[in-house]
Scaffold this motif. Structure first.
Motif, PDB file in Angstrom:
ATOM      1  N   UNK A  58       0.831  -1.209   0.000  1.00 35.55           N
ATOM      2  CA  UNK A  58       0.000   0.000   0.000  1.00 35.55           C
ATOM      3  C   UNK A  58       0.865   1.257   0.000  1.00 35.55           C
ATOM      4  N   UNK A  59       1.934   1.246   0.772  1.00 38.54           N
ATOM      5  CA  UNK A  59       2.833   2.416   0.790  1.00 38.54           C
ATOM      6  C   UNK A  59       3.521   2.602  -0.558  1.00 38.54           C
ATOM      7  N   UNK A  60       3.928   1.493  -1.181  1.00 38.88           N
ATOM      8  CA  UNK A  60       4.562   1.567  -2.498  1.00 38.88           C
ATOM      9  C   UNK A  60       3.572   2.066  -3.552  1.00 38.88           C
ATOM     10  N   UNK A  61       2.389   1.524  -3.525  1.00 43.71           N
ATOM     11  CA  UNK A  61       1.357   1.934  -4.510  1.00 43.71           C
ATOM     12  C   UNK A  61       0.987   3.398  -4.327  1.00 43.71           C
ATOM     13  N   UNK A  62       0.876   3.838  -3.078  1.00 48.79           N
ATOM     14  CA  UNK A  62       0.552   5.244  -2.798  1.00 48.79           C
ATOM     15  C   UNK A  62       1.662   6.156  -3.320  1.00 48.79           C
ATOM     16  N   UNK A  63       2.921   5.766  -3.095  1.00 50.56           N
ATOM     17  CA  UNK A  63       4.051   6.568  -3.588  1.00 50.56           C
ATOM     18  C   UNK A  63       4.037   6.624  -5.115  1.00 50.56           C
ATOM     19  N   UNK A  64       3.765   5.486  -5.741  1.00 55.11           N
ATOM     20  CA  UNK A  64       3.699   5.422  -7.201  1.00 55.11           C
ATOM     21  C   UNK A  64       2.619   6.361  -7.727  1.00 55.11           C
ATOM     22  N   UNK A  65       1.434   6.274  -7.154  1.00 57.75           N
ATOM     23  CA  UNK A  65       0.322   7.096  -7.625  1.00 57.75           C
ATOM     24  C   UNK A  65       0.560   8.573  -7.380  1.00 57.75           C
ATOM     25  N   UNK A  66       1.151   8.918  -6.243  1.00 57.69           N
ATOM     26  CA  UNK A  66       1.449  10.309  -5.948  1.00 57.69           C
ATOM     27  C   UNK A  66       2.472  10.866  -6.954  1.00 57.69           C
ATOM     28  N   UNK A  67       3.416  10.027  -7.346  1.00 54.10           N
ATOM     29  CA  UNK A  67       4.460  10.491  -8.259  1.00 54.10           C
ATOM     30  C   UNK A  67       3.985  10.560  -9.697  1.00 54.10           C
ATOM     31  N   UNK A  68       3.189   9.572 -10.104  1.00 52.47           N
ATOM     32  CA  UNK A  68       2.800   9.492 -11.519  1.00 52.47           C
ATOM     33  C   UNK A  68       1.461  10.162 -11.828  1.00 52.47           C
ATOM     34  N   UNK A  69       0.654  10.354 -10.796  1.00 57.84           N
ATOM     35  CA  UNK A  69      -0.670  10.895 -11.030  1.00 57.84           C
ATOM     36  C   UNK A  69      -1.696   9.816 -11.384  1.00 57.84           C
ATOM     37  N   UNK A  70      -1.258   8.569 -11.405  1.00 58.86           N
ATOM     38  CA  UNK A  70      -2.160   7.444 -11.682  1.00 58.86           C
ATOM     39  C   UNK A  70      -3.172   7.332 -10.532  1.00 58.86           C
ATOM     40  N   UNK A  71      -4.399   6.950 -10.862  1.00 55.33           N
ATOM     41  CA  UNK A  71      -5.434   6.807  -9.851  1.00 55.33           C
ATOM     42  C   UNK A  71      -5.062   5.678  -8.885  1.00 55.33           C
ATOM     43  N   UNK A  72      -5.278   5.910  -7.606  1.00 59.53           N
ATOM     44  CA  UNK A  72      -4.939   4.923  -6.585  1.00 59.53           C
ATOM     45  C   UNK A  72      -5.837   3.708  -6.686  1.00 59.53           C
ATOM     46  N   UNK A  73      -7.110   3.908  -6.961  1.00 55.42           N
ATOM     47  CA  UNK A  73      -8.036   2.787  -7.049  1.00 55.42           C
ATOM     48  C   UNK A  73      -8.439   2.501  -8.471  1.00 55.42           C
TER      49      UNK A  73
END
Length: 73
Positions: A58-73
């Protein structure tokens, strides 16, 4: 977990390399933490619980989404 989620640490490092992000950048640190959690979870005996593994993901996915702008869900 989808194929892209299993490849998440790889994608995170590829993105960090492409953007020449420093070693201490959040993308790199979260990718490393997720890899360690996976190894620990599948060790015999496991050293990482399911909750810890999911937390690392979850922490990795959140970091990825915050950096790329990809939707978290």
């Amino acid at each position: 977990m989808s194929t892209t989620d299993r490849d998440l640490p790889v994608r995170m490092r590829e993105r960090a390399d492409a953007e020449q992000l420093p070693a201490d950048h959040d993308l790199r640190q979260r990718a490393d933490a997720l890899d360690l959690a996976v190894v620990g979870h599948f060790a015999s005996p496991p050293t990482v619980s399911v909750a810890q593994l999911v937390g690392a993901w979850a922490r990795a996915r959140t970091a990825w989404c915050a950096h790329t702008g990809e939707a978290l869900l």
